[in-house]
Design a protein around this motif. Structure first.
Motif, mmCIF file in Angstrom:
data_model
loop_
_atom_site.group_PDB
_atom_site.id
_atom_site.type_symbol
_atom_site.label_atom_id
_atom_site.label_comp_id
_atom_site.label_asym_id
_atom_site.label_seq_id
_atom_site.Cartn_x
_atom_site.Cartn_y
_atom_site.Cartn_z
ATOM 1 N N SER A 47 0.867 -1.174 0.000
ATOM 2 C CA SER A 47 0.000 0.000 0.000
ATOM 3 C C SER A 47 0.903 1.222 0.000
ATOM 4 C CB SER A 47 -0.945 -0.004 1.198
ATOM 5 O OG SER A 47 -0.221 -0.039 2.409
ATOM 6 N N HIS A 48 0.327 2.370 -0.310
ATOM 7 C CA HIS A 48 1.153 3.569 -0.373
ATOM 8 C C HIS A 48 0.322 4.817 -0.162
ATOM 9 C CE1 HIS A 48 -0.483 3.272 -4.433
ATOM 10 N NE2 HIS A 48 -0.376 4.595 -4.465
ATOM 11 N N ARG A 49 1.031 5.872 0.140
ATOM 12 C CA ARG A 49 0.515 7.232 0.111
ATOM 13 C C ARG A 49 1.631 8.078 -0.486
ATOM 14 N NH1 ARG A 49 0.437 9.770 6.028
ATOM 15 N NH2 ARG A 49 2.614 9.472 6.545
ATOM 16 N N LYS A 50 1.439 9.361 -0.613
ATOM 17 C CA LYS A 50 2.425 10.194 -1.310
ATOM 18 C C LYS A 50 3.836 10.046 -0.751
ATOM 19 C CE LYS A 50 3.095 15.036 -2.763
ATOM 20 N NZ LYS A 50 4.359 14.858 -3.287
ATOM 21 N N GLU A 51 3.979 9.986 0.560
ATOM 22 C CA GLU A 51 5.293 10.027 1.195
ATOM 23 C C GLU A 51 5.945 8.674 1.411
ATOM 24 O OE1 GLU A 51 2.482 11.153 2.718
ATOM 25 O OE2 GLU A 51 2.620 13.296 2.308
ATOM 26 N N GLU A 52 5.176 7.579 1.343
ATOM 27 C CA GLU A 52 5.768 6.293 1.717
ATOM 28 C C GLU A 52 5.018 5.110 1.114
ATOM 29 O OE1 GLU A 52 5.417 6.816 5.901
ATOM 30 O OE2 GLU A 52 3.370 6.073 5.978
ATOM 31 N N PHE A 53 5.730 3.998 1.061
ATOM 32 C CA PHE A 53 5.161 2.708 0.689
ATOM 33 C C PHE A 53 5.203 1.815 1.925
ATOM 34 C CE2 PHE A 53 5.546 4.161 -3.530
ATOM 35 C CZ PHE A 53 4.864 3.289 -4.367
ATOM 36 N N VAL A 54 4.186 0.976 2.064
ATOM 37 C CA VAL A 54 4.131 0.005 3.151
ATOM 38 C C VAL A 54 4.127 -1.378 2.513
ATOM 39 C CG1 VAL A 54 2.826 -0.852 5.118
ATOM 40 C CG2 VAL A 54 2.840 1.608 4.616
ATOM 41 N N LEU A 55 5.134 -2.185 2.859
ATOM 42 C CA LEU A 55 5.255 -3.552 2.353
ATOM 43 C C LEU A 55 4.952 -4.501 3.503
ATOM 44 C CD1 LEU A 55 8.702 -3.052 0.553
ATOM 45 C CD2 LEU A 55 6.418 -2.610 -0.358
ATOM 46 N N ASP A 56 3.838 -5.209 3.413
ATOM 47 C CA ASP A 56 3.455 -6.179 4.444
ATOM 48 C C ASP A 56 3.797 -7.574 3.949
ATOM 49 O OD1 ASP A 56 2.469 -4.357 6.283
ATOM 50 O OD2 ASP A 56 0.419 -4.477 5.546
ATOM 51 N N PHE A 57 4.636 -8.262 4.698
ATOM 52 C CA PHE A 57 5.027 -9.630 4.386
ATOM 53 C C PHE A 57 4.187 -10.555 5.253
ATOM 54 C CE2 PHE A 57 8.461 -6.982 3.037
ATOM 55 C CZ PHE A 57 8.889 -7.563 1.864
ATOM 56 N N LEU A 58 3.424 -11.427 4.593
ATOM 57 C CA LEU A 58 2.434 -12.270 5.263
ATOM 58 C C LEU A 58 2.760 -13.745 5.094
ATOM 59 C CD1 LEU A 58 -0.550 -10.359 3.685
ATOM 60 C CD2 LEU A 58 0.265 -10.053 6.011
ATOM 61 N N PHE A 59 2.190 -14.547 5.986
ATOM 62 C CA PHE A 59 2.260 -16.000 5.854
ATOM 63 C C PHE A 59 0.842 -16.534 5.830
ATOM 64 C CE2 PHE A 59 2.476 -20.262 7.898
ATOM 65 C CZ PHE A 59 3.084 -20.909 6.837
ATOM 66 N N VAL A 60 0.461 -17.131 4.704
ATOM 67 C CA VAL A 60 -0.847 -17.765 4.569
ATOM 68 C C VAL A 60 -0.647 -19.243 4.846
ATOM 69 C CG1 VAL A 60 -2.788 -18.260 3.035
ATOM 70 C CG2 VAL A 60 -1.537 -16.091 2.818
ATOM 71 N N GLN A 61 -1.245 -19.706 5.939
ATOM 72 C CA GLN A 61 -1.091 -21.109 6.309
ATOM 73 C C GLN A 61 -2.020 -21.971 5.465
ATOM 74 O OE1 GLN A 61 -1.455 -21.802 10.501
ATOM 75 N NE2 GLN A 61 -0.262 -19.993 11.012
ATOM 76 N N PRO A 62 -1.522 -23.114 5.005
ATOM 77 C CA PRO A 62 -2.379 -24.029 4.251
ATOM 78 C C PRO A 62 -3.528 -24.531 5.125
ATOM 79 C CG PRO A 62 -0.071 -24.694 4.143
ATOM 80 C CD PRO A 62 -0.170 -23.597 5.146
ATOM 81 N N ALA A 63 -4.659 -24.711 4.512
ATOM 82 C CA ALA A 63 -5.832 -25.302 5.174
ATOM 83 C C ALA A 63 -6.284 -24.525 6.404
ATOM 84 C CB ALA A 63 -5.563 -26.766 5.529
ATOM 85 N N THR A 64 -6.112 -23.224 6.428
ATOM 86 C CA THR A 64 -6.681 -22.401 7.494
ATOM 87 C C THR A 64 -7.619 -21.399 6.860
ATOM 88 O OG1 THR A 64 -4.920 -20.753 7.406
ATOM 89 C CG2 THR A 64 -4.633 -22.560 8.966
ATOM 90 N N SER A 65 -8.621 -21.033 7.594
ATOM 91 C CA SER A 65 -9.547 -20.054 7.052
ATOM 92 C C SER A 65 -10.063 -19.158 8.167
ATOM 93 C CB SER A 65 -10.709 -20.745 6.343
ATOM 94 O OG SER A 65 -11.439 -21.518 7.268
ATOM 95 N N ALA A 66 -10.562 -18.048 7.743
ATOM 96 C CA ALA A 66 -11.193 -17.084 8.638
ATOM 97 C C ALA A 66 -12.535 -16.754 8.006
ATOM 98 C CB ALA A 66 -10.315 -15.842 8.759
ATOM 99 N N PRO A 67 -13.426 -16.137 8.755
ATOM 100 C CA PRO A 67 -14.708 -15.772 8.148
ATOM 101 C C PRO A 67 -14.484 -14.938 6.883
ATOM 102 C CG PRO A 67 -14.747 -15.381 10.525
ATOM 103 C CD PRO A 67 -13.337 -15.757 10.155
ATOM 104 N N GLY A 68 -14.987 -15.420 5.759
ATOM 105 C CA GLY A 68 -14.854 -14.691 4.509
ATOM 106 C C GLY A 68 -13.610 -14.987 3.696
#
Length: 117
Positions: A47-68
């Motif tokens: 994501s970004h705005r004029k002054e900066e970028f935000v880099l989010d590093f995520l881990f998606v676990q196999p066979a896990t879910s959340a609502p939606g």
């Protein structure tokens, strides 16, 4: 603290031994053992705005879910300038080209939710 010395421009992706701006200048990287170990990430969101970028590093676990949808854990967040993001993109592009020249083409993952690609 561990320290690693690299002769490259921070963020430029130059191979070890190359020189940043000043001739012979080296970069010494210090990291505590936990940081030096790194974290695993199989998804990144930007994501970004004029002054900066935000880099989010995520881990998606196999066979896990959340609502939606699937459940992802934020492993690391890097906030940096637009100018540095351009250097990061260039360094990654150059390293992918070298990797593929040596090991063959990288196939993109197809098992992650299309909404986050």
């Amino acid at each position: 603290m561990g320290a690693e010395s690299r002769g490259s421009d921070p963020g430029a992706g130059a191979p070890a031994g190359s020189e940043p701006g000043a001739k012979g200048q080296r970069l010494t990287i210090q990291a505590d053992p936990a940081t030096a170990q790194g974290v695993y990430s199989n998804l990144m969101m930007v994501s970004h705005r004029k002054e900066e970028f935000v880099l989010d590093f995520l881990f998606v676990q196999p066979a896990t879910s959340a609502p939606g949808g699937q459940l992802a854990s934020l492993r690391s967040r890097v906030i940096t300038t637009p100018e540095h993001v351009k250097r990061i993109v260039r360094a990654i592009k150059e390293n992918i080209e070298r990797y593929e020249a040596k090991f063959g083409a990288i196939q993109e993952a197809t098992d992650l939710p299309k909404l986050v690609h």
